[in-house]
Design an enzyme around this catalytic site. Structure first.
Site, PDB file in Angstrom:
ATOM      1  N   GLU A  51      -4.915  -2.195  -5.491  1.00 24.48           N
ATOM      2  CA  GLU A  51      -4.048  -2.811  -4.618  1.00 24.48           C
ATOM      3  C   GLU A  51      -4.599  -4.798  -5.031  1.00 24.48           C
ATOM      4  OE1 GLU A  51      -0.998  -2.772  -4.180  1.00 24.48           O
ATOM      5  OE2 GLU A  51      -0.952  -0.761  -4.116  1.00 24.48           O
ATOM      6  N   TYR A 134       1.305  -8.915   0.723  1.00 21.87           N
ATOM      7  CA  TYR A 134       1.356  -8.047   0.925  1.00 21.87           C
ATOM      8  C   TYR A 134       0.560  -7.021   0.273  1.00 21.87           C
ATOM      9  CZ  TYR A 134       1.837  -5.012  -2.982  1.00 21.87           C
ATOM     10  OH  TYR A 134       1.455  -3.471  -3.709  1.00 21.87           O
ATOM     11  N   ASP A 152       6.273  -7.811  -3.337  1.00 18.23           N
ATOM     12  CA  ASP A 152       4.995  -8.348  -4.407  1.00 18.23           C
ATOM     13  C   ASP A 152       6.009  -9.065  -4.884  1.00 18.23           C
ATOM     14  OD1 ASP A 152       6.342  -6.273  -5.431  1.00 18.23           O
ATOM     15  OD2 ASP A 152       4.595  -6.151  -6.914  1.00 18.23           O
TER      16      ASP A 152
END
Length: 363
Positions: A51, A134, A152
DNA sequence: AATCCGGGGGG
DNA sequence: CCCCCAGGATT
């Protein structure tokens, strides 16, 4: 009492629309999801690394970096115990290098000051460097199965179209609105898959330009499609044009040695290695700039030649670069603190920003 | 709310 | 050339 106005947020979701989206999106995702390296299991560490790498970075660019990174740092303990230079080196070429520093700092925080586990609650995980709204939602939902939104750029684009929202997706209030929509939409079952399904849809079907609505699993409940305005959404204000900057890079040489410069710890390409770089005023002559500098610092230059020119684009800054090679008579003069004589061996050891890799290629 | 922070791929 | 990407930190 009618409960129509008791919601904090405007009632954007029709119940049947929400259920259709949940059902169709999950079914579509199960059938069409890409086989990505970080989808092989739900190891929170790997989800986390992926991520961070995926922030503002496309999947295809991340894949080789992710695989090398996990090979080199298989566990959070390996990462925490590694020197920072190695972590930065593993990030070389990926960009946004503060991501690597923050990832490393957070790993050390977890391993040395925490219990060695990546936190599984939103409040704790948000305290870690490099983890914002996020990324917190992505890790919590994907790795821990928590019902937390992960909004996102993909999700904002998908929502803008699904619900025909004209909000500017670059404004910070819009993301909060989108997160509240996601709160209402995210199912109890498989919240991680649902979040990924929204992003996957944005990446594969609901693309920024010319979305392939004919293959879209939620076309039947898409407000923008119904109104024929999917190409006009999402709305976003035009970004400020990048700053144009002329720079001259000095390539100082003595026999097989050259001078590298460590960039400042803050700002552009912070802490990476490059070559001495000077910003030019409009119209200023690059060769003269280098010569003047050598005179001031009593650097014994014997020959000055323009070795090459190129342009380099950062997202917010455009450099027009002249590279000036300076042959020096002898290497025994006092160097500025951030400069260092080095040989070709250091090219592999240090981490070089992409713009300076271009200088090596002039050789 | 604005700005800074990389690099690359696709239309 | 343009856009914008599985964003976050700082001011």
């Amino acid at each position: 009492m009618p409960k129509s106005n008791t919601n904090e947020m405007p009632r954007l979701l029709k119940q049947d629309q929400a259920q259709t989206i949940q059902r169709e999106l999950l079914a579509w995702y199960n059938k069409n999801k890409r086989n990505l390296p970080w989808r092989q299991n739900k190891d929170p560490y790997k989800i986390w690394v992926s991520e961070i790498m995926l922030q503002q970075t496309r999947v295809d660019s991340v894949i080789p970096y992710f695989q090398r990174f996990i090979e080199r740092f298989p566990s959070i303990e390996d990462l925490a115990n590694a020197p920072e230079e190695q972590v930065i080196k593993a990030w070389e070429g990926l960009g946004y290098y503060s991501r690597a520093k923050n990832l490393h700092a957070a790993a050390k925080e977890i391993v040395f000051n925490g219990d060695g586990k990546i936190p599984s609650d939103r409040k704790s995980i948000l305290k870690l460097k490099g983890i914002g709204s996020y990324t917190a939602g992505a890790i919590l939902s994907i790795a821990y199965g928590k019902k937390v939104p992960a909004v996102d750029g993909n999700v904002m684009r998908v929502f803008s179209r699904l619900f025909a929202l004209a909000d500017d997706i670059h404004s910070s209030s819009t993301r909060k609105k989108m997160e509240s929509i996601a709160e209402q939409l995210i199912p109890e079952e498989n919240p991680g898959d649902f979040n990924q399904a929204l992003m996957e849809l944005g990446a594969l079907i609901c693309t920024p330009a010319s979305p392939t609505c004919l293959f879209c699993p939620v076309r039947s409940v898409c407000d923008a499609y119904e109104q024929g305005i999917e190409e006009q959404l999402p709305r976003k204000k035009k970004a400020k044009p990048p700053v144009q900057q002329d720079v001259v890079i000095g390539f100082f040489r003595y026999r097989e040695q050259f001078i590298g410069e460590k960039r400042p710890d803050q700002g552009l390409l912070a802490g990476l290695w490059g070559f001495p770089t000077f910003e030019l005023s409009p119209g200023e002559d690059p060769l003269q700039k280098i010569k003047n500098f050598c005179d001031q610092k009593q650097i014994p230059g014997s020959k000055y030649i323009i070795k090459g020119k190129f342009k380099h684009v950062f997202s917010h800054r455009h450099w027009k670069v002249d590279v000036v090679q300076v042959d020096v008579k002898h290497p025994s003069f006092s160097l500025p603190a951030t400069w260092e004589w080095m040989g070709i061996g250091q090219k592999e050891e240090k981490t070089w920003a992409n713009v300076y890799q271009k200088v090596f290629k002039l050789e």
